[in-house]
Scaffold this active site. Structure first.
Site, PDB file in Angstrom:
ATOM      1  N   LYS A 108       0.808  -1.218   0.000  1.00  0.00           N
ATOM      2  CA  LYS A 108       0.000   0.000   0.000  1.00  0.00           C
ATOM      3  C   LYS A 108       0.842   1.269   0.000  1.00  0.00           C
ATOM      4  CE  LYS A 108      -4.464  -1.724   1.074  1.00  0.00           C
ATOM      5  NZ  LYS A 108      -5.505  -2.026   2.030  1.00  0.00           N
ATOM      6  N   ARG A 118      -3.415  -9.996   4.680  1.00  0.00           N
ATOM      7  CA  ARG A 118      -3.798 -10.149   3.271  1.00  0.00           C
ATOM      8  C   ARG A 118      -2.657  -9.597   2.422  1.00  0.00           C
ATOM      9  NH1 ARG A 118      -5.782  -6.906  -0.678  1.00  0.00           N
ATOM     10  NH2 ARG A 118      -7.395  -7.710  -2.082  1.00  0.00           N
TER      11      ARG A 118
END
Ligand code: PMM
Length: 287
Positions: A204, A244
């Site tokens: 991210k 995840r």
């Protein structure tokens, strides 16, 4: 939780697993590398992404779910559409991961409740405001906790069993780098919700910003896997149920080391490590 994005436009792996056969194959590779479950999504949530219509999302997701489930993989479906969740569950998915926390589609909660499937409730303040609007928080941890609490209440009121609810702080979703880091620094407080915790930091933006430093340019998404593995170790240490990630091998190693260190500290199996190894849907024998 390994990620298979069956999309042309996801920010870190868009286009790579767009074809069903390639997507199933990739999911199997992730399992071979240590994933306990595989999250299959057909719609990108990156800022500015246009919505995929329902037929197209079904076309992308269902055959991949079916193919992986047929191989014995525990599959999660990443969708905000109840119809996609329903068809994915019918095709063998074991879990529904909804980045809107059940807000996007009024039929989502009843569908998941009827199926008795585990449901990931993610925090995303901006969802109803039409996308990834920047959140403004006085106390990001307190506010994410309160807002997740409200979503969990709604999900339980809709008939999903408490032992089927997983919570997720939604890193990067209406949150800047400081918000994401503050949430990661206080994962222990998210446990007060009383549900297993999913942490999805993989590749991210905030990792890019940390790696860039104050002046530098963030490395591309695919060069953030070592940083992702570092967060995975921290999350496992903090007792997360799952992380995840797009690249499983480094994270599987990181979690294993975090577990070993915790065992050395306590002389027993660490609770976080156990949770990562034994997802509730498996331990309880659902689907
Ligand atoms: N992030 C993305 C997609 N799905 N699901 C959950 N539960 N939590 C997340 O933070 C999350 C998610 C966006 O990442 P990707 O497009 O790179 O997979």
């Amino acid at each position: 939780m390994g990620v298979v994005n069956v999309t042309p436009d996801s920010f870190s792996d868009g286009g790579r697993w767009f074809d069903t056969t390639a997507a199933v194959k990739h999911g199997l590779v992730l399992v071979a590398e240590g994933a306990d479950l595989v999250d299959v999504g057909g719609e990108s949530t990156r800022p500015g992404a246009t919505r995929v219509d329902e037929d197209e999302e079904l076309r992308r997701v269902v055959p991949v779910v079916r193919g992986l489930a047929a191989e014995g993989v525990v599959v999660s479906v990443d969708t905000v559409r109840a119809s996609v969740a329903a068809q994915a569950l019918a095709a063998g998915a074991a879990l529904v991961n909804d980045v809107s926390g059940g807000l996007a589609d009024p039929d989502m909660i009843p569908v998941v409740a009827d199926a008795g499937a585990p449901f990931v409730v993610m925090h995303w303040r901006g969802f109803l405001e039409g996308g990834n609007v920047q959140g403004v928080y006085d106390d990001v941890v307190r506010e994410v906790l309160d807002e997740l609490h409200a979503r969990v209440d709604a999900v339980l009121a809709g008939g999903i069993s408490p032992d089927r609810v997983v919570v997720d702080p939604g890193l990067g979703f209406s949150k800047n780098t400081e918000h994401d880091l503050t949430l990661l620094a206080h994962l222990d407080r998210l446990h007060t919700l009383g549900h297993p915790l999913l942490v999805a930091a993989s590749r991210k933006r905030f990792l890019g910003r940390v790696l860039a430093g104050p002046e530098g340019a963030p490395p591309p998404a695919r060069e953030r896997d070592a940083a992702t593995a570092a967060v995975s170790a921290l999350a496992a240490h903090a007792g997360a149920w799952a992380v995840r990630v797009h690249e499983v091998r480094a994270t599987a190693d990181a979690v294993q080391v975090a577990r070993a260190v915790e065992e050395a500290r306590t002389g027993t199996d660490a609770p976080g490590a156990q949770a990562v190894r034994n997802p509730p849907h498996r331990a309880e024998g659902a689907r």
